[in-house]
Design an enzyme around this catalytic site. Structure first.
Site, PDB file in Angstrom:
ATOM      1  CB  ALA A 117      -0.984   0.041   1.593  1.00 40.73           C
ATOM      2  CE1 TYR A 143      -2.547   4.742   4.046  1.00 38.99           C
ATOM      3  CE2 TYR A 143      -2.174   5.677   5.735  1.00 38.99           C
ATOM      4  CZ  TYR A 143      -2.282   4.371   5.560  1.00 38.99           C
ATOM      5  OH  TYR A 143      -1.633   3.511   5.896  1.00 38.99           O
ATOM      6  CG  PHE A 181      -2.521   2.290  16.982  1.00 38.05           C
ATOM      7  CD1 PHE A 181      -3.656   1.539  17.046  1.00 38.05           C
ATOM      8  CD2 PHE A 181      -3.442   3.943  17.461  1.00 38.05           C
ATOM      9  CE1 PHE A 181      -5.212   1.942  17.231  1.00 38.05           C
ATOM     10  CE2 PHE A 181      -4.568   4.206  17.761  1.00 38.05           C
ATOM     11  CZ  PHE A 181      -5.914   2.706  17.480  1.00 38.05           C
ATOM     12  CG  HIS A 209       7.212   6.769   9.490  1.00 35.08           C
ATOM     13  ND1 HIS A 209       6.651   6.016   8.272  1.00 35.08           N
ATOM     14  CD2 HIS A 209       5.141   6.743   9.723  1.00 35.08           C
ATOM     15  CE1 HIS A 209       6.207   5.706   8.324  1.00 35.08           C
ATOM     16  NE2 HIS A 209       4.617   6.223   8.285  1.00 35.08           N
ATOM     17  N   GLY A 215      -3.577  18.323  10.301  1.00 36.60           N
ATOM     18  CA  GLY A 215      -4.733  16.851  10.227  1.00 36.60           C
ATOM     19  C   GLY A 215      -4.603  15.561  11.475  1.00 36.60           C
ATOM     20  CG  ASP A 216      -0.796  15.522  12.905  1.00 33.55           C
ATOM     21  OD1 ASP A 216      -0.777  14.240  12.508  1.00 33.55           O
ATOM     22  OD2 ASP A 216       1.149  15.611  13.115  1.00 33.55           O
TER      23      ASP A 216
HETATM   24  N1  UFG Z   1       6.413  14.354  14.286  1.00 41.35           N
HETATM   25  C1  UFG Z   1       7.038  15.339  14.199  1.00 41.35           C
HETATM   26  N2  UFG Z   1       8.329  15.666  13.341  1.00 41.35           N
HETATM   27  C2  UFG Z   1       8.357  14.890  12.360  1.00 41.35           C
HETATM   28  C3  UFG Z   1       6.990  13.827  11.915  1.00 41.35           C
HETATM   29  C4  UFG Z   1       6.180  13.721  13.248  1.00 41.35           C
HETATM   30  O1  UFG Z   1       6.992  15.950  14.952  1.00 41.35           O
HETATM   31  O2  UFG Z   1       9.843  14.975  11.896  1.00 41.35           O
HETATM   32  C5  UFG Z   1       4.949  14.499  15.303  1.00 41.35           C
HETATM   33  C6  UFG Z   1       3.747  13.800  14.563  1.00 41.35           C
HETATM   34  O3  UFG Z   1       2.890  15.183  13.980  1.00 41.35           O
HETATM   35  C7  UFG Z   1       3.186  12.116  15.114  1.00 41.35           C
HETATM   36  C8  UFG Z   1       4.389  11.841  15.973  1.00 41.35           C
HETATM   37  O4  UFG Z   1       5.302  13.258  15.353  1.00 41.35           O
HETATM   38  O5  UFG Z   1       2.627  13.538  16.264  1.00 41.35           O
HETATM   39  C9  UFG Z   1       3.916  10.777  14.638  1.00 41.35           C
HETATM   40  O6  UFG Z   1       3.952  11.339  13.623  1.00 41.35           O
HETATM   41  P1  UFG Z   1       4.189  10.036  12.264  1.00 41.35           P
HETATM   42  O7  UFG Z   1       4.546  11.031  10.660  1.00 41.35           O
HETATM   43  O8  UFG Z   1       6.163   9.458  12.175  1.00 41.35           O
HETATM   44  O9  UFG Z   1       2.793   9.094  12.040  1.00 41.35           O
HETATM   45  P2  UFG Z   1       1.869   9.282  12.461  1.00 41.35           P
HETATM   46  O10 UFG Z   1       1.326   9.203  14.052  1.00 41.35           O
HETATM   47  O11 UFG Z   1       1.311  10.885  11.645  1.00 41.35           O
HETATM   48  O12 UFG Z   1       1.097   8.774  11.261  1.00 41.35           O
HETATM   49  C10 UFG Z   1       0.609   7.502  11.861  1.00 41.35           C
HETATM   50  C11 UFG Z   1       0.392   6.135  10.929  1.00 41.35           C
HETATM   51  C12 UFG Z   1      -0.119   5.995   9.263  1.00 41.35           C
HETATM   52  C13 UFG Z   1      -1.233   7.084   9.780  1.00 41.35           C
HETATM   53  C14 UFG Z   1      -1.646   7.500  11.141  1.00 41.35           C
HETATM   54  C15 UFG Z   1      -2.937   7.250  11.606  1.00 41.35           C
HETATM   55  O13 UFG Z   1       2.186   5.849  10.349  1.00 41.35           O
HETATM   56  O14 UFG Z   1       0.234   5.754   8.005  1.00 41.35           O
HETATM   57  O15 UFG Z   1      -0.734   6.843  12.316  1.00 41.35           O
HETATM   58  O16 UFG Z   1      -3.184   8.592  12.054  1.00 41.35           O
HETATM   59  F1  UFG Z   1      -1.815   6.654   8.699  1.00 41.35           F
END
Ligand code: UFG
Length: 330
Positions: A75, A141, A170, A190, A284-285
């Site tokens: 995916a 997504y 998660f 990530h 979107g976070d």
């Molecule tokens: N973050 C930062 N700085 C960065 C990258 C991330 O502060 O450079 C923060 C993000 O704002 C978030 C946390 O770190 O609060 C984790 O971010 P990630 O991008 O690692 O992961 P996400 O929680 O955004 O994404 C995960 C999965 C996605 C899924 C999502 C569901 O990787 O596939 O959860 O909301 F869609």
């Protein structure tokens, strides 16, 4: 069992392939290598460079290898990209799954394990998140995965012998014990790998996306699950699966860590100050996302082994230090 693993050259798929072999299953891999790494796949495993939308070829592979079950990891996973290119996501993630399921129907394969995501919950109304928490995905997504979840339910109604497991991931993190495989996304988005790149000097710093969230330290909270624990749940799921099953499980350890806590843990693991910039929120976070994972623990007997965040980060650190350019140096 003879199991077809789609996305078997990707981060999670490559860990699943190894776990399946360790537990006595026979594996065939299908990957279009758009993001996967051929080097992450052991040479003695049948590998097909095929796209999910090549229904006829997949049907032939399923028949030739007498496949009993499919684990579908392949995916696209970037939320931001999905907002810019929704058709790419619906084409690959939703139509790709439909094509795979059609090939399965033709070949008479009726066991399916699907990688879904916490993104199906969108901005959840409650935390911890239960499997029954309302699904309101807020980006293409999340919707591309949510549609597949619903399609699976429709197939189950039409064919009582069809059985499926949906795992809603998660935040998957860490790398396998052997240190041979790990996370190598390009581009990487990530948090944990980016923090470790900053520790290694591979990037100048890490930007914290928002410090004004309604959380104890103002940064977002996420539930980090080790990739080895995650794939163990898949093995338990596929072994438990019977015709007529329609199972949905959250995969998280049920404890959240804030971005600041991740930075502190990474400092302890690496022994390095992490150069940090405090920036604004990323659109979107959600403020906090963590799972209630009682259902998968009770029904599949899943017990995550890596619940200490420093241990999870240390496993990723070992991989990145040994492979500073990812799979390029293998
Ligand atoms: N973050 C930062 N700085 C960065 C990258 C991330 O502060 O450079 C923060 C993000 O704002 C978030 C946390 O770190 O609060 C984790 O971010 P990630 O991008 O690692 O992961 P996400 O929680 O955004 O994404 C995960 C999965 C996605 C899924 C999502 C569901 O990787 O596939 O959860 O909301 F869609």
């Amino acid at each position: 069992m003879n199991i077809l693993v789609t996305g078997g050259a990707g981060y999670i798929g490559s860990h699943a392939v190894r776990k399946l072999r360790e537990t006595g299953h026979s594996v065939v891999i299908l990957d279009n290598l758009s993001y996967g790494h051929r080097e992450s796949v052991p040479n003695d495993i049948p590998f097909y460079h095929v796209d999910l939308r090549e229904t006829d070829r997949i049907e032939t592979i399923l028949r030739e290898h007498q496949i009993n079950a499919v684990m579908h990891f392949a995916a696209l996973i970037s939320v931001g990209e999905s907002v810019e290119k929704p058709l790419l996501y619906y084409g690959n993630n939703t139509l790709g799954a439909v094509s795979l399921l059609e090939a399965m129907e033709r070949a008479g394969v009726r066991r399916f394990v699907f990688s879904s995501t916490a993104a199906v919950y969108g901005e959840p109304e409650e935390t911890p998140i239960f499997e029954t928490t309302q699904r309101h995905p807020i980006n293409p997504y999340g919707r591309s995965k949510w549609f597949v979840e619903q399609i699976l339910q429709d197939i189950a109604v039409s064919d009582p012998q069809f059985g499926f497991v949906v795992f809603r991931y998660f935040n998957v993190a860490g790398a396998g014990e052997g240190g041979l495989i790990g996370e190598d996304h390009r581009p990487e988005t990530h948090l944990i790998p980016l923090v470790l790149f900053a520790a290694m000097g591979k990037r100048d710093n890490i930007t914290v996306f928002g410090t004004d969230y309604p959380t104890p330290d103002g940064t977002c909270i996420r539930d980090y699950v080790h990739v080895d624990d995650l794939v163990t749940a898949h093995v338990l799921g596929i072994e438990a699966l019977r015709g007529g099953d329609a199972r949905f499980y959250n995969l998280g350890i049920g404890r959240g860590y804030s971005v600041r806590e991740i930075l502190d843990a990474a400092k302890n693991v690496t022994g390095t100050e992490i150069p940090t910039v405090f920036g604004s929120r990323r659109e979107g976070d959600p403020a906090r996302l963590f799972a209630n994972s009682d259902k998968v623990r009770k029904e599949l007997g899943w017990e995550p082994q890596h619940t200490n965040i420093e241990e999870i980060i240390a496993s990723a650190w070992r991989w990145h230090i040994a492979h500073p350019d990812g799979y390029n140096i293998l």
